[in-house]
Design an enzyme around this catalytic site. Structure first.
Site, PDB file in Angstrom:
ATOM      1  N   SER A  70       0.834  -1.218   0.000  1.00 46.52           N
ATOM      2  CA  SER A  70       0.000   0.000   0.000  1.00 46.52           C
ATOM      3  C   SER A  70       0.858   1.253   0.000  1.00 46.52           C
ATOM      4  CB  SER A  70      -0.908   0.047   1.224  1.00 46.52           C
ATOM      5  OG  SER A  70      -1.736  -1.037   1.251  1.00 46.52           O
ATOM      6  N   GLU A 160      -2.572   8.323  12.160  1.00 49.16           N
ATOM      7  CA  GLU A 160      -3.960   8.629  11.791  1.00 49.16           C
ATOM      8  C   GLU A 160      -4.879   7.919  12.790  1.00 49.16           C
ATOM      9  OE1 GLU A 160      -6.428   8.687   7.736  1.00 49.16           O
ATOM     10  OE2 GLU A 160      -6.347   6.692   8.615  1.00 49.16           O
ATOM     11  N   GLU A 175     -19.161  -1.928   3.551  1.00 52.56           N
ATOM     12  CA  GLU A 175     -19.005  -1.168   2.308  1.00 52.56           C
ATOM     13  C   GLU A 175     -17.621  -1.410   1.705  1.00 52.56           C
ATOM     14  OE1 GLU A 175     -18.309   2.771   0.078  1.00 52.56           O
ATOM     15  OE2 GLU A 175     -17.159   1.831   1.642  1.00 52.56           O
TER      16      GLU A 175
HETATM   17  P1  0O2 Z   1      -7.806   1.364   4.258  1.00 48.49           P
HETATM   18  O1  0O2 Z   1      -7.796   0.129   3.437  1.00 48.49           O
HETATM   19  O2  0O2 Z   1      -9.018   1.428   5.159  1.00 48.49           O
HETATM   20  O3  0O2 Z   1      -6.550   1.638   5.002  1.00 48.49           O
HETATM   21  P2  0O2 Z   1      -5.741   9.301   1.936  1.00 48.49           P
HETATM   22  O4  0O2 Z   1      -5.858   8.574   3.262  1.00 48.49           O
HETATM   23  O5  0O2 Z   1      -4.854  10.502   2.060  1.00 48.49           O
HETATM   24  O6  0O2 Z   1      -5.403   8.360   0.836  1.00 48.49           O
HETATM   25  P3  0O2 Z   1      -8.042  10.891   2.071  1.00 48.49           P
HETATM   26  O7  0O2 Z   1      -9.331  10.899   1.266  1.00 48.49           O
HETATM   27  O8  0O2 Z   1      -7.369  12.179   2.256  1.00 48.49           O
HETATM   28  O9  0O2 Z   1      -7.127   9.803   1.453  1.00 48.49           O
HETATM   29  O10 0O2 Z   1      -8.251  10.312   3.493  1.00 48.49           O
HETATM   30  P4  0O2 Z   1      -9.539  10.200   4.307  1.00 48.49           P
HETATM   31  O11 0O2 Z   1     -10.690  10.770   3.608  1.00 48.49           O
HETATM   32  O12 0O2 Z   1      -9.232  10.816   5.628  1.00 48.49           O
HETATM   33  O13 0O2 Z   1      -9.833   8.634   4.402  1.00 48.49           O
HETATM   34  C1  0O2 Z   1      -8.875   7.663   4.489  1.00 48.49           C
HETATM   35  C2  0O2 Z   1      -9.393   6.421   5.204  1.00 48.49           C
HETATM   36  O14 0O2 Z   1     -10.752   6.553   5.638  1.00 48.49           O
HETATM   37  C3  0O2 Z   1      -9.399   5.220   4.301  1.00 48.49           C
HETATM   38  O15 0O2 Z   1      -8.159   4.606   4.407  1.00 48.49           O
HETATM   39  C4  0O2 Z   1     -10.527   4.336   4.880  1.00 48.49           C
HETATM   40  O16 0O2 Z   1     -10.077   3.616   6.006  1.00 48.49           O
HETATM   41  C5  0O2 Z   1     -11.500   5.380   5.359  1.00 48.49           C
HETATM   42  N1  0O2 Z   1     -12.492   5.746   4.321  1.00 48.49           N
HETATM   43  C6  0O2 Z   1     -12.597   6.929   3.698  1.00 48.49           C
HETATM   44  N2  0O2 Z   1     -13.646   6.960   2.856  1.00 48.49           N
HETATM   45  C7  0O2 Z   1     -14.247   5.754   2.951  1.00 48.49           C
HETATM   46  C8  0O2 Z   1     -15.415   5.175   2.333  1.00 48.49           C
HETATM   47  O17 0O2 Z   1     -16.113   5.775   1.526  1.00 48.49           O
HETATM   48  N3  0O2 Z   1     -15.697   3.892   2.690  1.00 48.49           N
HETATM   49  C9  0O2 Z   1     -14.950   3.183   3.594  1.00 48.49           C
HETATM   50  N4  0O2 Z   1     -15.338   1.935   3.865  1.00 48.49           N
HETATM   51  N5  0O2 Z   1     -13.855   3.705   4.185  1.00 48.49           N
HETATM   52  C10 0O2 Z   1     -13.509   4.970   3.881  1.00 48.49           C
HETATM   53  P5  0O2 Z   1      -7.477   3.943   3.168  1.00 48.49           P
HETATM   54  O18 0O2 Z   1      -6.025   3.952   3.389  1.00 48.49           O
HETATM   55  O19 0O2 Z   1      -7.982   4.589   1.913  1.00 48.49           O
HETATM   56  O20 0O2 Z   1      -8.012   2.484   3.164  1.00 48.49           O
END
Ligand code: 0O2
Length: 215
Positions: A70, A160, A175
């Site tokens: 990742s 985080e 989801e």
């Molecule tokens: P994983 O597999 O859970 O670790 P970034 O983190 O910088 O890439 P962004 O959009 O700035 O992206 O971060 P944000 O919005 O704070 O969200 C990041 C994390 O929130 C994600 O981690 C997910 O865990 C969760 N998340 C955000 N949006 C969604 C959503 O629509 N559905 C679900 N199920 N989880 C969400 P990762 O690393 O993307 O994924």
């Protein structure tokens, strides 16, 4: 990550990280320590607040270190040069702590207590409870820096923190399996239904909290 990947670029990121193996390992170890530090802070709050409220505001805590794959994906998609310094300054979610709370108000009570600690520096806050994502996703996200004490230095490390209730967590997990990051496109009806499920879960949270307060 996008469908069409530039294999050469992807492999070059991989091998440059391998070249920096020792500093990279040391950096990952710092993230692991910072994660433990944050987890302990929440466990201490849970213990203390359980006496005041006669119940534990935290149901469970999950920690995760972003996988090597990742990290490479993120470096690749964001076009970040793969050196440990860049990982440290530009990727904020290598260390993740998820705090599952009982009621929505516990989320704000705990985050206030946590952020009020004088060794916790707030870097960024995203309130997806007050402003849910279009998908329906709800959680409070904090990026913080906490100090870790190594044998010869004190180092601030980013973590985080995601705070959510059990029902927010239930929705996000389901989801995640159905759709998130799978490159599947759902019909607008299905998207709408998923969003409605998140809304029902949020209503249930508020109802349960109200019942608990009235007892
Ligand atoms: P994983 O597999 O859970 O670790 P970034 O983190 O910088 O890439 P962004 O959009 O700035 O992206 O971060 P944000 O919005 O704070 O969200 C990041 C994390 O929130 C994600 O981690 C997910 O865990 C969760 N998340 C955000 N949006 C969604 C959503 O629509 N559905 C679900 N199920 N989880 C969400 P990762 O690393 O993307 O994924």
């Amino acid at each position: 990550m996008s469908d069409k990947i530039d294999i050469v670029k992807f492999e070059s990121i991989k091998s440059r990280l391998q070249e920096a193996a020792q500093p990279y390992r040391e950096l990952m170890s710092c993230y692991k320590c910072a994660m433990m530090e944050v987890e302990t802070k929440f466990r201490v709050l849970d213990e203390e607040l359980s006496l005041e409220y006669d119940r534990n505001p935290i149901e469970s805590i999950k920690t995760r270190l972003k996988s090597h794959e990742s990290i490479i994906d993120k470096l690749y998609t964001r076009n970040i040069q793969p050196i440990p310094e860049n990982i440290e300054s530009q990727i904020y979610d290598i260390a993740g702590v998820r705090v599952i709370c009982t009621f929505p108000s516990d989320i704000y009570m705990l985050s206030k207590a946590f952020l009020g600690q004088d060794d916790v520096k707030l870097v960024e806050i995203k309130d997806y409870i007050k402003n849910p994502k279009p998908s329906g996703y709800r959680s409070l996200h904090l990026i913080v820096e906490v100090p870790i004490f190594l044998h010869d230095e004190k180092k601030f490390v980013k973590v985080e923190v995601q705070l959510r209730t059990m029902s927010m967590d239930w929705w996000a997990s389901q989801e995640h399996k159905i759709k998130y990051k799978k490159n599947v496109s759902l019909s607008p009806e299905a998207e709408n239904e998923l969003r409605q499920c998140a809304e029902i879960a949020a209503e249930l949270d508020l109802k349960m909290e109200k019942i608990a307060k009235n007892i």
